[in-house]
Design an enzyme around this catalytic site. Sequence first.
Site, PDB file in Angstrom:
ATOM      1  N   GLN A 108     -52.470   6.563  -5.003  1.00 37.24           N
ATOM      2  CA  GLN A 108     -52.627   7.833  -4.280  1.00 37.24           C
ATOM      3  C   GLN A 108     -52.242   9.025  -5.150  1.00 37.24           C
ATOM      4  OE1 GLN A 108     -50.973   5.127  -3.108  1.00 37.24           O
ATOM      5  NE2 GLN A 108     -51.152   4.947  -0.881  1.00 37.24           N
ATOM      6  N   ASN A 121     -40.737   6.053   3.002  1.00 38.95           N
ATOM      7  CA  ASN A 121     -41.858   6.718   2.338  1.00 38.95           C
ATOM      8  C   ASN A 121     -42.518   5.705   1.405  1.00 38.95           C
ATOM      9  OD1 ASN A 121     -43.385   9.224   1.908  1.00 38.95           O
ATOM     10  ND2 ASN A 121     -42.562   9.173  -0.163  1.00 38.95           N
ATOM     11  N   LYS A 122     -43.557   6.134   0.736  1.00 40.70           N
ATOM     12  CA  LYS A 122     -44.340   5.236  -0.116  1.00 40.70           C
ATOM     13  C   LYS A 122     -43.455   4.457  -1.078  1.00 40.70           C
ATOM     14  CE  LYS A 122     -47.833   4.804   0.257  1.00 40.70           C
ATOM     15  NZ  LYS A 122     -48.420   3.762   1.138  1.00 40.70           N
ATOM     16  N   ARG A 180     -51.523   0.782  11.985  1.00 45.57           N
ATOM     17  CA  ARG A 180     -50.510   0.809  10.933  1.00 45.57           C
ATOM     18  C   ARG A 180     -49.132   0.927  11.579  1.00 45.57           C
ATOM     19  NH1 ARG A 180     -51.530   3.998   5.498  1.00 45.57           N
ATOM     20  NH2 ARG A 180     -50.131   2.333   4.832  1.00 45.57           N
ATOM     21  N   ASP A 207     -42.789   8.981   5.996  1.00 47.03           N
ATOM     22  CA  ASP A 207     -43.569   8.367   7.061  1.00 47.03           C
ATOM     23  C   ASP A 207     -42.734   8.117   8.309  1.00 47.03           C
ATOM     24  OD1 ASP A 207     -46.500   7.294   6.113  1.00 47.03           O
ATOM     25  OD2 ASP A 207     -45.113   7.552   4.446  1.00 47.03           O
ATOM     26  N   ARG A 246     -55.274   8.684   5.169  1.00 44.23           N
ATOM     27  CA  ARG A 246     -53.894   8.253   4.993  1.00 44.23           C
ATOM     28  C   ARG A 246     -53.034   9.509   4.903  1.00 44.23           C
ATOM     29  NH1 ARG A 246     -53.310  11.079   1.493  1.00 44.23           N
ATOM     30  NH2 ARG A 246     -51.274  10.193   1.109  1.00 44.23           N
ATOM     31  N   GLY A 247     -51.735   9.284   4.981  1.00 43.76           N
ATOM     32  CA  GLY A 247     -50.804  10.383   5.159  1.00 43.76           C
ATOM     33  C   GLY A 247     -50.420  10.452   6.628  1.00 43.76           C
ATOM     34  N   ALA A 248     -49.122  10.390   6.908  1.00 47.69           N
ATOM     35  CA  ALA A 248     -48.675  10.241   8.300  1.00 47.69           C
ATOM     36  C   ALA A 248     -49.256  11.295   9.248  1.00 47.69           C
ATOM     37  CB  ALA A 248     -47.143  10.240   8.348  1.00 47.69           C
TER      38      ALA A 248
END
Length: 348
Positions: A199, A250-251, A94, A240, A51-53
């Site tokens: 996370q 973003n998250k 995603r 993201d 995970r993480g763009a």
Amino acid sequence: MTNLLSVPRSVEWKETSITLLNQQLLPTAVEYIELQSIEDVWDAIVSLKVRGAPAIGITAAFGLALAAQSYEFETREEFETQLQKDRDYLASSRPTAVNLFWALDRLTTSIANVKSLNEAKTTLVHEAIRIQIEDEEVCYQIGDHALSLFSKHDRVMTICNAGSIATAYYGTALAPFHLSVERDIPLEVFACETRPVLQGSRLTAWELQQSGVNVTLITDSMAAHTIKTKGVNAIIVGADRIAANGDTANKIGTYGLALLAQAFDIPFYVAAPLSTFDTSIEDGSSIPIEERSPEEITHIHGQQIAPDGIHVYNPAFDVTPNELITAIITEKGILKDDFTSEIAALFS
């Protein structure tokens, strides 16, 4: 480039497979898994093993290159048709992080001028490796620019994990913290736990510990109290997707931190590479927001913590409007005035 990080790399190309740090198991276990098929790659992205763009983009690029190595077509048309199908399959993993689509499209266009199918296979691998190498340099540059905004002993808050394991190396929002250790510019970091998948507690807290950063973990609901009582000087987050006007996805929880930054009159920074910008959309209202499984909220490590049949709303991201953002930090420098014109200039 000095490299003192003791954080493991998130993804590596191994010619016939992809080695991936399984982020689902951190921080209690450091395990690497081998992805040997495009289906393995798709599952790793969907299930958050990666995970993480930027890391998602790199993994997807390697996945498309890996899939192409098994093609046995005789014509270029057949090759490119299957490549596009595999590109679309990986793109379905995603919806929010634009780096995924950027990396896949960069691979498909990289073979425009090749003269043979073998050359196409080789080109795809080389292009994926270039994406990874470039991302590490980009992250270093982002960290360098971001660190210039902080002073020794500043207290900085962050959410989610925009770190080394979310990128090729160094990270985006966490890059200045890693570089602060290398350059002896001590900073104190407050990491939000980042519900529902944690996370922040599982990944950011672990990663910054590995690098020797002074990090304190808090729950998401403690953010306002922590800013007030601990004298937090700034908030920095990753992204993201960033729209043409600077609105940033973003998250989930990021928007709330931006509102807190405004309330406490402290700067709110977004750190992201140019590959995270999506200039095809005017503002954040057009950014698709992924909604994930209710079980991420109703269960923790398989243990049910909510009533049967409860309605659940589980958006993975939110959008912070540009007027709440003090600056956007990129590898090309810091944007801090008219985001729309500055972003347009970057891509003109």
